[in-house]
Design an enzyme around this catalytic site. Structure first.
Site, PDB file in Angstrom:
ATOM      1  N   LYS A   1       0.844  -1.207   0.000  1.00 14.70           N
ATOM      2  CA  LYS A   1       0.000   0.000   0.000  1.00 14.70           C
ATOM      3  C   LYS A   1       0.876   1.252   0.000  1.00 14.70           C
ATOM      4  O   LYS A   1       0.590   2.227  -0.711  1.00 14.70           O
ATOM      5  CB  LYS A   1      -0.932  -0.013   1.224  1.00 14.70           C
ATOM      6  CG  LYS A   1      -2.038  -1.073   1.135  1.00 14.70           C
ATOM      7  CD  LYS A   1      -2.743  -1.266   2.475  1.00 14.70           C
ATOM      8  CE  LYS A   1      -3.727  -2.421   2.424  1.00 14.70           C
ATOM      9  NZ  LYS A   1      -4.271  -2.770   3.754  1.00 14.70           N
TER      10      LYS A   1
ATOM     11  N   GLN B   1      -3.691  -1.325  10.478  1.00 13.47           N
ATOM     12  CA  GLN B   1      -3.757  -2.669   9.892  1.00 13.47           C
ATOM     13  C   GLN B   1      -4.175  -3.702  10.947  1.00 13.47           C
ATOM     14  O   GLN B   1      -3.627  -3.736  12.047  1.00 13.47           O
ATOM     15  CB  GLN B   1      -2.382  -3.031   9.298  1.00 13.47           C
ATOM     16  CG  GLN B   1      -2.357  -4.324   8.527  1.00 13.47           C
ATOM     17  CD  GLN B   1      -3.131  -4.272   7.203  1.00 13.47           C
ATOM     18  OE1 GLN B   1      -3.073  -3.294   6.469  1.00 13.47           O
ATOM     19  NE2 GLN B   1      -3.859  -5.329   6.913  1.00 13.47           N
TER      20      GLN B   1
ATOM     21  N   ASP C   1     -10.386   3.366   5.600  1.00 12.58           N
ATOM     22  CA  ASP C   1     -10.669   1.924   5.521  1.00 12.58           C
ATOM     23  C   ASP C   1     -12.161   1.646   5.776  1.00 12.58           C
ATOM     24  O   ASP C   1     -12.592   0.502   5.704  1.00 12.58           O
ATOM     25  CB  ASP C   1      -9.814   1.188   6.561  1.00 12.58           C
ATOM     26  CG  ASP C   1      -9.351  -0.178   6.050  1.00 12.58           C
ATOM     27  OD1 ASP C   1      -9.487  -0.432   4.831  1.00 12.58           O
ATOM     28  OD2 ASP C   1      -8.858  -0.973   6.865  1.00 12.58           O
TER      29      ASP C   1
END
Ligand code: NAP
Length: 297
Positions: A54, A98, A121
């Site tokens: 990413k 994450q 997200d």
């Protein structure tokens, strides 16, 4: 008959090219790049790979990214503190924490600490609420948004069709079901969501015009579970130990690709299907967050 392969890599490149143009315009207008912060807690090998990929994509597109790596035994308060300070930084428009984090950290608490305007997200309850309310100012989770774009950009009709989603997770199954259920040109499906307590699963999946597997079990979806001519989207990423590979494993989806490809009308491969779209939609969400925070443009 063999199914049409839906090339997620190719579609992701289209999305990324559009996003790159948008980033260029943003930089010219505001004199700064969109900024994205990654927070990784611990050394989960898959997370290291995902965050690395990413960050690399940010660099390619002209988005400025910063990665914060915290030790697995860090107290939860310190993760919350970091998120709190990133919320305040004006040059950071997006924050991605994450998952998985260490078991001692309450992931919900961390996700809920993210400023919803920076929640690229789409994991914060405020953004999940906006998805329920069909409010476009929110952020949809990247993987579900990527699945929707694969369907739309492949010219697969969604409206009025029967979609069956296998999996009800907060980051994939549930938001995906909502995205495709919502009103409008890129949705309007009739959606059924299945999970580990669903009875007669194969009976339900065989009714799908579009079957989406997001359960995390390699080759779980067999040809017997798929209607002839259905569209099959495989979200699963399963690492299968494989000494013949340099990495010691290879990737498989949740669908028994070799058998289902003979029966479906269209199918996504693993790798090269949904995965690249997830990264592309993260870039799109980051640009959107930056634009919203700078007051459009
Ligand atoms: P998750 O949080 O573990 O959720 C799995 C879901 O599958 C749960 O709802 C579970 O039901 C359901 N399930 C498990 N076994 C089942 C069974 N035998 N029959 C029916 N349903 C079953 O996983 P996730 O985060 O949603 O991820 C799913 C998969 O997608 C994983 O392989 C993950 O690696 C992959 N993934 C890929 C991307 C990408 O970019 N391609 C992104 C995210 C995730 P219960 O709720 O009843 O437990």
């Amino acid at each position: 008959m063999s199914a049409r392969i839906l090339d997620g890599k190719l579609i992701a490149e289209q999305v990324l090219a559009e996003c790159q143009d948008g980033v260029k315009v943003f930089r010219e207008k505001h004199g700064l790049p969109p900024g994205l912060a990654f927070v990784r807690v611990g050394d989960d090998p898959a997370s290291i790979v995902y965050v690395g990929a990413k960050a690399k994509m940010c660099e390619r597109l002209g988005i400025q990214s910063q990665t914060f790596v915290l030790p697995a035994d860090i107290p939860e308060e310190q993760v919350l503190e970091l998120v709190g300070s990133l919320n305040q930084q004006k040059t950071i428009h997006g924050i991605l924490v994450q998952s998985p984090m260490a078991p001692s950290i309450r992931e919900d608490a961390v996700f809920e600490a993210i400023d919803p305007m920076k929640d690229v997200d789409g994991i914060h309850p405020a953004n999940l609420g906006k998805l329920v309310a069909d409010n476009a100012t929110g952020f949809a989770a990247c993987t579900p948004a990527g699945v929707q774009q694969i369907l739309v950009r492949s010219g697969i009709e969604i409206a009025g069709r029967r979609v069956v989603v296998l999996g009800r997770s907060r980051l994939v199954g549930k938001p995906l079901a909502l995205l495709l259920l919502n009103k409008g040109g890129q949705a309007d499906a009739t959606v059924t969501v299945c999970h580990s307590r669903t009875r007669n699963l194969a009976e339900v999946t065989r009714q799908a015009d579009i079957l989406i597997a997001a359960i995390g079990k390699a080759r779980f979806v067999t040809a017997e579970m798929v209607r002839e001519g259905a569209v099959v989207i495989d979200v699963g990423i399963n690492r299968i130990p494989d000494p013949s590979k340099k990495a010691g494993h290879h990737l498989e989806g949740d669908v028994d690709f070799g058998a289902v490809v003979q029966k479906a009308a269209a199918i996504t491969p693993v790798p090269g299907g949904v995965g690249p779209m997830t990264i592309a939609m993260l870039m799109v969400n980051t640009l959107k967050a930056a634009c919203l925070q700078m007051g459009k443009g």
